[in-house]
Scaffold this motif. Structure first.
Motif, PDB file in Angstrom:
ATOM      1  N   MET A   1       0.841  -1.209   0.000  1.00  0.00           N
ATOM      2  CA  MET A   1       0.000   0.000   0.000  1.00  0.00           C
ATOM      3  C   MET A   1       0.871   1.252   0.000  1.00  0.00           C
ATOM      4  N   ARG A   2       1.910   1.230   0.826  1.00  0.00           N
ATOM      5  CA  ARG A   2       2.751   2.411   0.927  1.00  0.00           C
ATOM      6  C   ARG A   2       3.621   2.580  -0.312  1.00  0.00           C
ATOM      7  N   TRP A   3       3.796   1.517  -1.056  1.00  0.00           N
ATOM      8  CA  TRP A   3       4.472   1.639  -2.351  1.00  0.00           C
ATOM      9  C   TRP A   3       3.518   2.261  -3.365  1.00  0.00           C
ATOM     10  N   GLY A   4       2.223   2.090  -3.171  1.00  0.00           N
ATOM     11  CA  GLY A   4       1.246   2.706  -4.080  1.00  0.00           C
ATOM     12  C   GLY A   4       0.130   1.793  -4.549  1.00  0.00           C
ATOM     13  N   ILE A   5       0.127   0.554  -4.078  1.00  0.00           N
ATOM     14  CA  ILE A   5      -0.882  -0.407  -4.546  1.00  0.00           C
ATOM     15  C   ILE A   5      -2.223  -0.138  -3.849  1.00  0.00           C
ATOM     16  N   ARG A   6      -3.316  -0.117  -4.637  1.00  0.00           N
ATOM     17  CA  ARG A   6      -4.634   0.136  -4.047  1.00  0.00           C
ATOM     18  C   ARG A   6      -5.631  -0.999  -4.305  1.00  0.00           C
ATOM     19  N   ALA A   7      -5.249  -1.941  -5.168  1.00  0.00           N
ATOM     20  CA  ALA A   7      -6.080  -3.138  -5.388  1.00  0.00           C
ATOM     21  C   ALA A   7      -5.170  -4.236  -5.900  1.00  0.00           C
ATOM     22  N   ILE A   8      -5.532  -5.488  -5.611  1.00  0.00           N
ATOM     23  CA  ILE A   8      -4.746  -6.620  -6.106  1.00  0.00           C
ATOM     24  C   ILE A   8      -5.691  -7.582  -6.813  1.00  0.00           C
ATOM     25  N   VAL A   9      -5.305  -7.973  -8.024  1.00  0.00           N
ATOM     26  CA  VAL A   9      -6.085  -8.963  -8.771  1.00  0.00           C
ATOM     27  C   VAL A   9      -5.203 -10.195  -8.914  1.00  0.00           C
ATOM     28  N   GLY A  10      -5.711 -11.355  -8.473  1.00  0.00           N
ATOM     29  CA  GLY A  10      -4.895 -12.557  -8.562  1.00  0.00           C
ATOM     30  C   GLY A  10      -5.757 -13.777  -8.770  1.00  0.00           C
ATOM     31  N   GLU A  11      -5.094 -14.908  -9.076  1.00  0.00           N
ATOM     32  CA  GLU A  11      -5.868 -16.147  -9.229  1.00  0.00           C
ATOM     33  C   GLU A  11      -6.401 -16.594  -7.878  1.00  0.00           C
ATOM     34  N   SER A  12      -5.581 -16.488  -6.825  1.00  0.00           N
ATOM     35  CA  SER A  12      -6.079 -16.776  -5.478  1.00  0.00           C
ATOM     36  C   SER A  12      -5.128 -16.180  -4.452  1.00  0.00           C
ATOM     37  N   PHE A  13      -5.641 -16.057  -3.210  1.00  0.00           N
ATOM     38  CA  PHE A  13      -4.891 -15.412  -2.135  1.00  0.00           C
ATOM     39  C   PHE A  13      -4.910 -16.271  -0.884  1.00  0.00           C
ATOM     40  N   ALA A  14      -3.847 -16.161  -0.089  1.00  0.00           N
ATOM     41  CA  ALA A  14      -3.875 -16.772   1.238  1.00  0.00           C
ATOM     42  C   ALA A  14      -4.869 -15.976   2.089  1.00  0.00           C
ATOM     43  N   GLU A  15      -5.494 -16.698   3.009  1.00  0.00           N
ATOM     44  CA  GLU A  15      -6.636 -16.136   3.733  1.00  0.00           C
ATOM     45  C   GLU A  15      -6.293 -14.946   4.637  1.00  0.00           C
ATOM     46  N   ILE A  16      -5.240 -15.094   5.430  1.00  0.00           N
ATOM     47  CA  ILE A  16      -4.921 -14.005   6.366  1.00  0.00           C
ATOM     48  C   ILE A  16      -4.503 -12.776   5.565  1.00  0.00           C
ATOM     49  N   PHE A  17      -3.746 -12.997   4.502  1.00  0.00           N
ATOM     50  CA  PHE A  17      -3.307 -11.889   3.664  1.00  0.00           C
ATOM     51  C   PHE A  17      -4.504 -11.146   3.075  1.00  0.00           C
TER      52      PHE A  17
END
Ligand code: SF4
Lengths: 205, 471
Positions: free
Chosen positions: A94-110
């Motif tokens: 986020m602090r690098w500048g990311i505001r959304a992530i699109v992926g095939e799947s994510f780990a739950e806690i993340f």
């Protein structure tokens, strides 16, 4: 204190692709950069160990490319963010500048940690992710739109359906992703629930 | 058909259903440590909030503590700064802090159970993904991020969606030399590192019933490595006997009433699950990881998989694992030379782990050129080990005996791999860079297997080494 966090409906920006399955939180932010008591300044350590080689020389990595410096939408493959619960990982992104992530799947806690920061971590199928990745690799200035209302991600003419937990979607759309106030509003019910738990009552007869 | 423990405990702790559709879940025990809590305290203070239930919160310090010289101020000013932040935050908010001056400092997941703070039927949260460890007691225990720590501090609640429940039925009996660590490494290898996403894992069956509480903790600890945020074992007599007499455990008649309640929560034989997975423990051998995630594990007698023999979506990660590890696919894991041996972490640094490792090390010597460490999980573990003479056994064999902490599990203190060193490690993650060197390499295995590797200087089947000891 305000009870609502800002609503998150649509995120529009340029994209950046980080390829690979099972990219863990140690890779997103190595533990040695977590010896801090605030999250400020974590942005520069995002993907630190893959952005620099052993002798400190910059490697070829999208986070090092000037063309992606303003990217807001990170595109990833499967099981992104596995491993540790460190919120330092989405905080660094986020602090690098990311505001959304699109992926095939994510780990739950993340995924939960992202949502708690108002960053949607949304899933799209393998083909959609591949064409989004190719799109931003060919043209770093391509605009991507993550539309939570329509459950779509768009890039140029193309549009792909998003898969996103309805609870997270609602929390973002209604501005309730910062949950402290929402939870605290039910203070009486919290106390009522607690008072019924045998261990809270010291297992009294 | 009846409810499983998970759903019973979840229901008992549900305060309400939120407009988002998530449940508001009351958290019975909140464990905090120095790395993930300072920002959360800052957030509640910025909002003018208090800690709602300081008496349901316990703190310790583990990740950054040096394991050699623990004198204050610490040699590392950043570590000292984090330590002071936790001291101030716990003091200001009236939270009990088991710091280095107490006899109960240690890795948060070792300390909670040994204090008897971890109990069946509780919901437990901690800003650490291995919080699943506490599930060994029949608790629902989650790792959480810092914003959620803020929520728990301020409200003693979390906003959570209910996961599904998968029963992992481990039948049969473990062969000698095969341990709890091998069970969980096999499960992760079989179901994959993302197989558990969206699930809570309930471990049961003869092999789980036969495990000590410490073995059950090892299994539950690594649930998260298989993608499951929660892993648990139904409470039974083993659980109750472990808890009896511990500092925070109920006493006298209250203990008996507690046992009655705890028993009533356990999943019955007719409990329903969303999914069931079965495994035969008697076929297990000691396991070793060869790659860069905990699912890349094989039996010590096996060869590393050929990339092309793997399912298509596992090939890319396998190829990058081989690139990082410098191993050739198809080669045997046994015989892999190691440079460092680490016995420690919340997975395997409890007293029974150290006893097993000491049994292997006794009367032998660490192979020349191998740096070997033993880092007990807590001060209590260290004290117990001292009473049993274990530090001497290790030191005579050439291991370094250290003070309690996370140490080389994640290398936030001075204990680190250097360059491309290969470490036989009893910890839980073999991610690239995990043990402090971006090019370092980690082979996960049981503590007895680490001790055997330290002595042989290479990965070896602990059962063979144990056999030579007997003859
Ligand atoms: S020992 Fe390792 S896994 Fe366990 S709490 Fe410490 S750093 Fe985390």
């Amino acid at each position: 204190m305000s009870t609502r966090s800002p609503a998150v409906n649509r995120i529009v920006g340029t994209g950046i692709a980080v390829r690979g399955n099972d990219i863990d939180t140690d890779r997103i932010i190595p533990a040695r950069y977590m010896k801090v008591v605030t999250f400020d300044g974590l942005g520069e350590y995002a993907f630190r160990d893959v952005r620099y080689d052993e002798s400190g020389v910059m490697t070829v990595h999208p986070f090092n490319e000037p063309a992606y410096r303003d990217a807001a939408i990170l595109i990833v493959n499967k099981n992104f963010g596995c491993g540790s619960s460190r919120e330092h990982a989405p905080q660094a992104l986020m602090r690098w500048g990311i505001r959304a992530i699109v992926g095939e799947s994510f780990a739950e806690i993340f995924a939960g940690n992202c949502n708690a920061l108002g960053i949607p971590a949304v899933s799209a199928d393998e083909e959609a992710v591949e064409s989004l990745m190719r799109g931003v690799e060919l043209d770093p200035s391509a605009r991507i739109e993550v539309d939570l209302v329509a459950r779509q991600v768009r890039c140029g003419e193309a549009s792909y359906p998003l898969d996103f937990a309805e609870t997270y979607r609602q929390s973002l759309l209604t501005g309730n992703w910062d949950s402290t106030a929402v939870l605290l509003a039910n203070r009486e019910a919290i106390e009522a629930t607690a008072s019924l738990l045998p261990y809270v009552r010291g297992f009294s007869a | 058909m009846s409810e499983n423990l998970f759903n019973r405990v979840w229901d008992l702790h549900t305060v309400t259903t939120l407009p988002t559709g998530q449940d508001q879940l009351f958290i019975g025990l909140h464990l905090i440590h120095e790395v993930t809590s300072p920002q959360a305290f800052q957030m509640i203070e910025e909002r003018g909030l208090e800690v709602l239930y300081p008496q349901r919160t316990i703190a310790t310090v583990d990740h950054i503590v040096p394991t050699d010289n623990q004198e204050r101020p610490f040699a590392d000013p950043l570590a000292e700064h984090m330590m002071q932040a936790l001291e101030q935050n716990t003091k200001r908010h009236g939270i009990e802090f088991f710091d280095l001056t107490t006899e109960h400092q240690g890795i948060v997941h070792v300390v909670g159970p040994e204090l008897g703070a971890t109990q069946p039927g509780m919901t437990i949260a901690c800003g650490d993904s291995h919080t699943s460890t506490h599930g060994a007691f029949g608790a629902i225990a989650f790792g959480i991020g810092t914003s959620q720590i803020r929520d728990v501090l301020a409200t003693q609640c979390l906003a959570m969606a209910r996961p599904r429940v998968r029963r992992i039925q481990v039948n049969g009996t473990l062969a000698p030399g095969v341990s709890a660590k091998d069970i969980i490494l096999r499960i992760i290898a079989d179901l994959g590192v993302k197989g558990g996403i969206g699930y809570a894992y309930e471990y049961g069956g003869g092999a789980i019933d036969a495990l000590s509480m410490e073995g059950r903790m090892t299994v539950c600890n690594m649930s998260i490595e298989g993608g499951a945020r929660v892993g648990y074992v139904n409470p039974d007599d083993t659980t109750f006997e472990y808890l009896r007499g511990r500092r925070y455990a109920p006493r006298g008649e209250a203990f008996d009433r507690a046992v009655g309640w705890w028993r009533s929560l356990a999943s019955g034989p007719d409990a329903e699950y969303d999914d069931v997975y079965e495994l035969d423990a008697s076929s297990l051998e000691p396991m070793v990881t060869w790659g860069i995630n905990p699912g890349q594990a094989i039996s010590v007698s096996e060869r590393m998989p050929r990339v092309e023999s793997l399912p298509p979506d596992a090939r890319e990660v396998a190829a990058s694992a081989y690139r990082h590890m410098g191993f050739d696919d198809g080669s045997p894991i046994a015989g892999t030379k190691i440079s460092v041996a680490f016995i420690g972490s919340c997975t395997n640094a409890r007293i029974s782990d150290l006893r097993e490792a000491a049994r292997i090390a006794e009367g032998k010597s660490v192979s020349p050129g191998v740096r070997a460490f033993v880092v007990p999980g807590s001060k209590q573990v260290a004290l117990q080990a001292q009473q049993e003479g274990l530090p001497d056994v290790f030191e005579r064999a050439g291991f370094q005996w250290r003070a309690a902490g996370c140490s080389m599990c994640l290398a936030m203190n001075a204990d680190k791999l250097e360059g491309r060193e290969i470490c036989a490690s009893s910890s839980n993650r073999n991610f690239i860079g995990r043990q402090g060197s971006p090019t370092g390499r980690t082979l996960l295995m049981s503590p007895a297997m680490v001790a055997a590797a330290a002595i042989a200087g290479e990965v070896t089947d602990v059962r063979r080494l144990a056999a030579t000891t007997v003859s």
